[in-house]
Scaffold this active site. Structure first.
Site, PDB file in Angstrom:
ATOM      1  N   ASP A  14     -19.032 -56.643  -7.989  1.00 27.05           N
ATOM      2  CA  ASP A  14     -17.695 -56.450  -8.541  1.00 27.05           C
ATOM      3  C   ASP A  14     -16.775 -56.070  -7.218  1.00 27.05           C
ATOM      4  OD1 ASP A  14     -15.458 -56.354 -10.244  1.00 27.05           O
ATOM      5  OD2 ASP A  14     -15.577 -54.099 -10.239  1.00 27.05           O
ATOM      6  N   ASP A  16     -12.910 -54.712  -7.518  1.00 28.57           N
ATOM      7  CA  ASP A  16     -12.007 -53.661  -7.535  1.00 28.57           C
ATOM      8  C   ASP A  16     -12.991 -52.361  -8.110  1.00 28.57           C
ATOM      9  OD1 ASP A  16      -9.581 -55.123  -6.970  1.00 28.57           O
ATOM     10  OD2 ASP A  16      -9.926 -56.076  -8.948  1.00 28.57           O
ATOM     11  N   ASP A 200     -18.583 -51.182 -11.901  1.00 26.25           N
ATOM     12  CA  ASP A 200     -17.761 -50.159 -12.329  1.00 26.25           C
ATOM     13  C   ASP A 200     -17.089 -50.095 -13.558  1.00 26.25           C
ATOM     14  OD1 ASP A 200     -14.411 -49.892 -11.102  1.00 26.25           O
ATOM     15  OD2 ASP A 200     -15.573 -51.600 -11.276  1.00 26.25           O
TER      16      ASP A 200
END
Length: 244
Positions: A14, A16, A200
């Site tokens: 991922d 961001d 996250d």
């Protein structure tokens, strides 16, 4: 050396919050956009104004999801349903697209003004992954993925990219569905069982588990280690450098 199981051939990251320090930019943009809308909505419907919670609401309803789905998910949690509208709706229009476009406008403004910083530990980790001969892809629901990677100077670290534009073009469902990660694995020629997801966001970790990937790494930037495990992370770290 990489903290991963044997047999792994591909790593799916991922962006961001995992590679770049832009999750907080998105969080602030969501809050500014939603609070402005909620003030107007509350006043016009004679209801008390309850602001967007940048921790609980962000984690639960929007983090990691495509913009349209995140907008709809949060509004439904407040009992608000808006028309979808059109992708060309002006920013701030009271449609899902209009609000989403406003949020994107805010994010682009901050990125242009402040630039983008990568997480140095993540950069070192991805470099180690590549040095070990594993393949790499970036998987993001962002419509600004290319611009962010270039601004952070990390575009060359990833062989494949599945972002908002690719998902739209190929009709892929966003996280927590596993579609975008599965597409990235396919582009790298890797079976899901031999690929690792690094996320996250709770929705992203859930997507990694739903796709039956070989390993899911949760990256805890905001103190939600237990929730990341509950949603399917095999291991949780505060920074990818911990895996080295």
């Amino acid at each position: 050396m990489l903290g991963l199981p044997d047999g792994v051939t591909a790593c799916l990251f991922d962006m961001d919050g995992v590679i770049t320090q832009t999750a907080k930019v998105h969080d602030a943009a969501w809050k500014e956009m939603f609070d402005e809308f909620l003030r107007d909505w509350s006043a016009s419907h004679n209801q008390p104004f309850v602001p967007f919670d940048p921790v609980r609401d962000y984690d639960e309803y929007v983090d990691g999801k495509p913009r349209l789905e995140g907008t709809s998910s949060f509004l439904k949690s407040r009992g608000i349903e808006l028309p979808t509208g059109s992708q060309d709706d002006p920013p701030g229009t009271q449609t899902l697209w209009g609000l989403g476009n406003k949020k994107n406008e805010l994010v682009q403004h901050v990125i242009e003004r402040d630039g983008v910083q990568p997480y140095e530990g993540s950069v070192r980790y991805v470099e180690a992954v590549r040095a070990a001969g594993l393949r790499t892809a970036i998987v993001s629901s962002s419509a600004n993925t290319v611009a962010v990677l270039k601004a952070a100077g990390v575009e060359s670290l990833f062989e494949a990219r599945v972002d908002h534009q690719v998902a739209e073009e190929r009709k892929l469902h966003g996280k927590p569905a596993p579609d975008t990660f599965l597409e990235a694995a396919r582009m790298l020629g890797a079976e899901p069982a031999h690929a690792v997801v690094f996320e996250d966001a709770l929705a992203g970790v859930e997507a990694g588990r739903a796709g039956n990937f070989g390993f899911v790494v949760g990256v805890d930037r905001v103190g939600q280690a237990e929730q990341l495990r509950e949603h399917g992370a095999d291991v949780v770290v505060k920074d990818l450098s911990e895996l080295l």
